[in-house]
Design an enzyme around this catalytic site. Structure first.
Site, PDB file in Angstrom:
ATOM      1  N   LEU A 186     -31.998 -70.524  49.701  1.00 14.82           N
ATOM      2  CA  LEU A 186     -31.659 -69.203  51.353  1.00 14.82           C
ATOM      3  C   LEU A 186     -32.391 -70.248  52.407  1.00 14.82           C
ATOM      4  O   LEU A 186     -31.547 -70.568  53.278  1.00 14.82           O
ATOM      5  CB  LEU A 186     -31.736 -68.310  50.662  1.00 14.82           C
ATOM      6  CG  LEU A 186     -31.410 -67.851  49.643  1.00 14.82           C
ATOM      7  CD1 LEU A 186     -30.918 -65.628  49.276  1.00 14.82           C
ATOM      8  CD2 LEU A 186     -29.791 -67.790  50.671  1.00 14.82           C
TER       9      LEU A 186
ATOM     10  N   LYS B 161     -52.829 -62.113  50.814  1.00 17.88           N
ATOM     11  CA  LYS B 161     -54.363 -63.270  50.234  1.00 17.88           C
ATOM     12  C   LYS B 161     -53.085 -64.618  50.888  1.00 17.88           C
ATOM     13  O   LYS B 161     -52.129 -64.871  50.526  1.00 17.88           O
ATOM     14  CB  LYS B 161     -54.370 -63.166  49.430  1.00 17.88           C
ATOM     15  CG  LYS B 161     -55.264 -61.598  48.408  1.00 17.88           C
ATOM     16  CD  LYS B 161     -56.358 -61.520  48.564  1.00 17.88           C
ATOM     17  CE  LYS B 161     -57.769 -62.244  48.919  1.00 17.88           C
ATOM     18  NZ  LYS B 161     -58.202 -61.808  48.947  1.00 17.88           N
ATOM     19  N   THR B 162     -53.813 -65.753  51.170  1.00 17.46           N
ATOM     20  CA  THR B 162     -53.907 -66.983  51.320  1.00 17.46           C
ATOM     21  C   THR B 162     -54.110 -67.952  50.258  1.00 17.46           C
ATOM     22  O   THR B 162     -53.364 -69.489  50.276  1.00 17.46           O
ATOM     23  CB  THR B 162     -54.665 -67.431  52.915  1.00 17.46           C
ATOM     24  OG1 THR B 162     -55.988 -67.540  52.227  1.00 17.46           O
ATOM     25  CG2 THR B 162     -54.192 -66.121  54.256  1.00 17.46           C
TER      26      THR B 162
ATOM     27  N   GLU C 264     -13.690 -67.156  44.209  1.00 18.16           N
ATOM     28  CA  GLU C 264     -14.738 -66.808  44.761  1.00 18.16           C
ATOM     29  C   GLU C 264     -15.289 -67.832  45.400  1.00 18.16           C
ATOM     30  O   GLU C 264     -16.168 -68.194  46.483  1.00 18.16           O
ATOM     31  CB  GLU C 264     -15.412 -66.364  44.158  1.00 18.16           C
ATOM     32  CG  GLU C 264     -15.869 -66.445  43.097  1.00 18.16           C
ATOM     33  CD  GLU C 264     -14.959 -66.837  41.717  1.00 18.16           C
ATOM     34  OE1 GLU C 264     -15.292 -66.997  40.401  1.00 18.16           O
ATOM     35  OE2 GLU C 264     -14.049 -66.462  41.690  1.00 18.16           O
TER      36      GLU C 264
ATOM     37  N   ASP D 140     -45.782 -78.053  38.119  1.00 13.38           N
ATOM     38  CA  ASP D 140     -44.327 -77.589  36.678  1.00 13.38           C
ATOM     39  C   ASP D 140     -43.714 -79.655  36.448  1.00 13.38           C
ATOM     40  O   ASP D 140     -43.679 -80.158  37.513  1.00 13.38           O
ATOM     41  CB  ASP D 140     -42.707 -77.348  37.038  1.00 13.38           C
ATOM     42  CG  ASP D 140     -43.081 -75.708  37.162  1.00 13.38           C
ATOM     43  OD1 ASP D 140     -43.405 -75.130  37.461  1.00 13.38           O
ATOM     44  OD2 ASP D 140     -41.799 -75.251  37.515  1.00 13.38           O
TER      45      ASP D 140
ATOM     46  N   CYS E 225     -10.031 -65.749  36.882  1.00 13.69           N
ATOM     47  CA  CYS E 225      -9.660 -66.350  35.377  1.00 13.69           C
ATOM     48  C   CYS E 225      -9.118 -65.618  34.313  1.00 13.69           C
ATOM     49  O   CYS E 225      -8.415 -65.178  33.740  1.00 13.69           O
ATOM     50  CB  CYS E 225     -11.097 -66.373  35.738  1.00 13.69           C
ATOM     51  SG  CYS E 225     -10.943 -68.504  34.680  1.00 13.69           S
ATOM     52  N   LEU E 226     -10.484 -65.486  33.322  1.00 13.29           N
ATOM     53  CA  LEU E 226     -10.728 -63.645  32.938  1.00 13.29           C
ATOM     54  C   LEU E 226      -9.510 -62.879  32.374  1.00 13.29           C
ATOM     55  O   LEU E 226      -9.264 -62.407  31.989  1.00 13.29           O
ATOM     56  CB  LEU E 226     -11.545 -64.131  31.634  1.00 13.29           C
ATOM     57  CG  LEU E 226     -11.761 -62.682  30.982  1.00 13.29           C
ATOM     58  CD1 LEU E 226     -10.762 -63.406  29.540  1.00 13.29           C
ATOM     59  CD2 LEU E 226     -13.285 -63.169  30.222  1.00 13.29           C
TER      60      LEU E 226
ATOM     61  N   SER F  85     -41.567 -68.955  40.852  1.00 13.85           N
ATOM     62  CA  SER F  85     -39.638 -69.253  41.314  1.00 13.85           C
ATOM     63  C   SER F  85     -39.596 -67.886  42.079  1.00 13.85           C
ATOM     64  O   SER F  85     -40.222 -66.848  42.069  1.00 13.85           O
ATOM     65  CB  SER F  85     -39.947 -69.913  40.079  1.00 13.85           C
ATOM     66  OG  SER F  85     -39.648 -68.938  39.287  1.00 13.85           O
ATOM     67  N   SER F  86     -38.099 -68.512  42.331  1.00 16.66           N
ATOM     68  CA  SER F  86     -37.593 -67.562  42.562  1.00 16.66           C
ATOM     69  C   SER F  86     -38.024 -67.109  44.319  1.00 16.66           C
ATOM     70  O   SER F  86     -37.903 -65.701  44.801  1.00 16.66           O
ATOM     71  CB  SER F  86     -37.210 -66.445  42.147  1.00 16.66           C
ATOM     72  OG  SER F  86     -36.815 -66.476  40.450  1.00 16.66           O
ATOM     73  N   LEU F  87     -38.160 -67.798  44.825  1.00 16.11           N
ATOM     74  CA  LEU F  87     -38.544 -67.544  45.946  1.00 16.11           C
ATOM     75  C   LEU F  87     -38.370 -67.246  47.490  1.00 16.11           C
ATOM     76  O   LEU F  87     -38.059 -67.167  48.432  1.00 16.11           O
ATOM     77  CB  LEU F  87     -39.918 -68.464  46.899  1.00 16.11           C
ATOM     78  CG  LEU F  87     -41.864 -67.645  45.969  1.00 16.11           C
ATOM     79  CD1 LEU F  87     -42.339 -68.965  46.283  1.00 16.11           C
ATOM     80  CD2 LEU F  87     -42.029 -66.332  46.689  1.00 16.11           C
TER      81      LEU F  87
ATOM     82  N   HIS G 286     -11.119 -69.431  40.747  1.00 16.29           N
ATOM     83  CA  HIS G 286     -11.988 -68.433  40.964  1.00 16.29           C
ATOM     84  C   HIS G 286     -11.742 -68.570  42.474  1.00 16.29           C
ATOM     85  O   HIS G 286     -12.260 -69.449  43.287  1.00 16.29           O
ATOM     86  CB  HIS G 286     -13.285 -69.829  41.183  1.00 16.29           C
ATOM     87  CG  HIS G 286     -13.182 -69.300  38.863  1.00 16.29           C
ATOM     88  ND1 HIS G 286     -14.322 -68.187  38.044  1.00 16.29           N
ATOM     89  CD2 HIS G 286     -13.134 -70.091  37.850  1.00 16.29           C
ATOM     90  CE1 HIS G 286     -14.346 -68.544  36.625  1.00 16.29           C
ATOM     91  NE2 HIS G 286     -13.762 -69.158  36.687  1.00 16.29           N
TER      92      HIS G 286
END
Length: 590
Positions: A29, A202-203, A529, A162, A396-397, A23-25, A527
């Site tokens: 993005l 490595k493939t 952002e 998975d 916010c907070l 994961s996280s590859l 928020h």
């Protein structure tokens, strides 16, 4: 012999992004960058994330496990990848952009209870997969403006293999069957590890990942090879042969200096041209005008400012992903690089701790959050910054902490929030009327906050009105607590102004100090952002970074002394009655 079914060439195209090995590859993005490239070619693109967890949405999930919750305009609590989609596509998405196993099963079970399946045995296939398919295909419908997307990019969360992802992958396979192979494209993101002892890439992991994907009926049309370096052509040819993928569809994507470089990386490898060709999309050249200007601002800054983000969840930076990107975008506006300093709010509970953490920064950002841990540290950071003229932006907070700090500075020593101390004698932050059942545990927590876009009216000529260049704004929200209006007049004696409210004047949306008291100390209940874009920085963040640049410039002036109003002033309890004097006679400006 029956005629072959024909699929319309004008149909919306579906592009699925899957991930393998680990994961996280960077699937999100990768998908976002490809979406940006297709958009820059003049195509209408929308995106969706399929998450295989059983939660209905990430709204009640631990930030340390999941990262931030991204709130859409329509009030959906979604995966942080939806934030990437909005920033790269520069368009607002709706709650339908995020589908979870929890949503799918809840819907199917509700239909079964209503008898909609007419007595059928409800199973994963076809009922669960049909529900998933309906949500994927619904993304191809015209939007509110009546515009039908040319391409729907759907990211399938998790890793191939998975067990939780299987229904989503099966649904994607069936979508390809229904819309036609010529209208569907599968992009698989895989890891190509480098083994330092042997000096080899490595493939085999990629080959096994593709084999697992093919075993469930999906053959990828292109492969994204994630590595810390370029994958050489001989290895790309080997992978193409062993995975039965065109050589043109084997894409090397080494780590990039900035996430905003990824579209250029994919374009250099001609992935966008390959997708356009395979899906028979209209071919136009990429318009790089806007993105090239962004990359110049990213890589050629003329200034550097250091911003402290004082938060509770800093061990996982993804918990503040949109905040960090909004700060960077605010820097792009001024051609400045923003250096982030992640400060644990607990470290700022004492004045000595705050000084150690914040003495060399040029601005302090107080983000949102929940729960009592670290609150006194956030308040301590605000107090430190207020007394020194250090720019502050509270979200916010963060706004609520600004209000608590201001109240305490004028003698309301027990000022607190009903969230942190339900028995406080001075709840300057109180529970919203429609949130009391949820706070008391008598209603669901998930999906019940004040969520989504709400309007606000700003005081003319205020700091925030000047930043927005408008007195009417709309921002996204996610909260249960509000400023207690019964304390407004007393808090105002600190110099804090309530510069923005809901249209009916009841709910405080923005607070600030007059620039004569503090150059930039602003809080918003929203928020902002979530609406920032790399090519269109949010006005509040742009103003905040501008104030930080001014603060840094003033620091460099020889022989500069702090203005009198920024010199720290301490009050004992005995001074409290004197704090009721008019502001111009009082030291509470601190």
């Amino acid at each position: 012999m029956p005629a072959l079914r024909k699929h319309p060439q004008t149909a919306t195209k579906h592009l699925f992004v899957t991930g393998g090995v680990v994961s996280s590859l960077g699937k999100g993005l990768t998908a976002s960058s490809l979406g940006q490239l297709l958009t820059a070619r003049g195509l209408q693109v929308t995106m969706q994330k399929l998450d295989p967890y059983l939660n209905v949405d990430p709204g009640t999930m631990n930030p340390f496990q999941h990262g931030e919750v991204f709130v859409t305009e329509d009030g959906a609590e979604t995966d942080l990848d939806v934030g990437h989609y909005e920033r790269f596509l520069d368009r607002n998405l709706s709650g339908s952009a995020n589908v979870t196993t929890g949503q799918v099963y809840s819907s199917v079970i509700a239909k079964e209870r209503r008898g909609e399946y007419l007595g059928d045995t409800v199973q994963v296939i076809p009922h669960i997969t049909d529900e998933i398919k309906s949500r994927i295909l619904a993304m191809a419908e015209p939007d509110a403006a009546g515009v039908r997307p040319d391409v729907v990019i759907t990211e399938v969360g998790g890793t191939v293999g998975d067990i939780e992802s299987l229904p989503f992958l099966e649904a994607a396979r069936q979508v390809r069957h229904e819309v036609g192979r010529e209208n569907c494209f599968f992009l698989h993101v895989s890891l190509v590890p480098y083994l330092a002892p042997s000096g080899e890439l490595k493939t085999k992991p990629t080959q096994h990942s593709v084999a697992a994907l093919r075993s469930i009926g999906i053959t990828p049309d292109a492969l994204i090879l994630r590595c810390d370096r370029d994958v050489p052509e001989p290895l790309k040819n080997k992978i193409a042969l062993m995975c039965d993928v065109d050589v043109d569809g084997v894409i090397s994507t080494p780590d990039a200096p900035s996430i905003y470089d990824i579209p250029k990386v994919l374009h250099r490898e001609e992935l966008d041209a390959y997708v356009v060709r395979r899906l028979n999309l209209p071919f136009r050249d990429v318009d790089w005008t806007e993105w090239d200007d962004l990359l110049r601002r990213v890589h050629e800054p003329q200034e550097t400012v250091r911003i402290a983000l004082v938060g509770k969840y800093i061990d996982l930076s993804d918990a503040y992903l949109s905040v960090a990107e909004a700060l960077r975008a605010g820097g792009f506006k001024h051609r400045a690089k923003v250096e982030m300093r992640w400060v644990a709010s607990d470290d700022c509970e004492t004045e000595h701790g705050a000084a150690a953490a914040l003495s060399d920064v040029h601005g302090v950002l107080i983000p949102g959050g929940f729960g009592i841990r670290g609150i006194e540290g956030k308040i301590g950071a605000i107090s430190y910054a207020r007394k020194r003229g250090l720019p502050v932006l509270g979200l916010c907070l963060g706004l609520q902490c600004i209000v608590i700090e201001a109240a305490r500075s004028v003698g309301i020593t027990e000022a607190n929030s009903a969230e942190f101390d339900p028995k406080t004698p001075d709840p300057v932050i109180s529970t919203m009327a429609d949130q009391r059942d949820a706070v008391a545990g008598e209603a669901d927590l998930g999906g019940t906050m004040r969520l989504g876009a709400y309007p606000a009216v700003l005081t003319p000529n205020s700091v925030v009105a000047q930043a927005y260049q408008s007195t009417e704004v709309s921002e996204r929200h996610r909260h249960r607590f509000e400023v207690n209006n019964a304390y407004r007049d007393r808090i105002a004696k600190s110099g804090l102004r309530f510069s923005g409210t809901s249209p009916d004047g009841h709910l405080v949306e923005f607070v600030e100090y007059d620039p004569q008291i503090h150059p930039f100390l602003v809080g918003t209940q929203a928020h902002p952002e979530l609406k920032s874009r790399p090519t269109r920085p949010h006005p509040l963040f742009a103003a905040f970074i501008g104030a930080a640049i001014d603060y840094k410039a003033a620091e460099r002036l020889p022989g500069m002394d702090l203005p009198e109003q920024f010199v720290p002033v301490e009050h004992s309890d005995a001074d409290a009655p004197a704090l009721e004097e008019p502001l111009e006679k009082s030291d509470v400006r601190g």
